[in-house]
Scaffold this motif. Structure first.
Motif, short mmCIF file in Angstrom:
data_model
loop_
_atom_site.label_atom_id
_atom_site.label_comp_id
_atom_site.label_asym_id
_atom_site.label_seq_id
_atom_site.Cartn_x
_atom_site.Cartn_y
_atom_site.Cartn_z
N TYR A 129 40.62 39.24 22.87
CA TYR A 129 42.09 39.31 22.86
C TYR A 129 42.57 40.72 22.53
O TYR A 129 43.58 41.19 23.06
CB TYR A 129 42.68 38.31 21.86
N GLU A 146 42.27 42.70 25.66
CA GLU A 146 43.33 42.32 26.60
C GLU A 146 44.63 43.06 26.25
O GLU A 146 45.29 43.62 27.12
CB GLU A 146 43.57 40.82 26.57
N THR A 147 44.96 43.09 24.98
CA THR A 147 46.16 43.79 24.53
C THR A 147 46.08 45.28 24.85
O THR A 147 47.05 45.88 25.34
CB THR A 147 46.36 43.58 23.01
#
Length: 101
Positions: free
Chosen positions: A74, A77-78
């Motif tokens: 995650y 992804e950010t």
């Protein structure tokens, strides 16, 4: 205990980490100690945490390290989306990597 080499998730995480290294080569040199470094550390963290979890003595510990690996995914992804927002990476490149995560 699990053998990480037998886990598809670990195999895919290794490939993903390699792709992130290649992708971050496209970032500007002045991002070497910023996004490039952060993305590479997070990418390495994914297969590393899966492997470390495999070496733990319980399924509970293994699950915890899988959760840490997922958190790193995650995080990347950010960072990919931020790189896109800042026009450091093309939208198509970012989309392709996020889909593969």
């Amino acid at each position: 205990m699990h053998n990480p080499r037998e886990l598809k998730v670990w195999q895919k995480a290794r490939v993903f980490a390699s792709r992130i290294y290649i992708l971050t080569d496209r970032l500007p040199v002045d991002e070497r100690f910023g996004l490039t470094s952060q993305m590479r550390r997070a990418a390495i963290s994914i297969p590393s945490n899966i492997a470390e979890g495999c070496g733990r003595g319980s399924d509970k510990d293994f699950k915890r390290f899988l959760e840490i690996a997922m958190a790193s995914a995650y995080e990347i992804e950010t960072q990919l989306l931020l790189s896109q927002d800042l026009k450091l990476l093309e939208e198509e490149m970012v989309r392709d990597e996020i889909v593969k995560v």
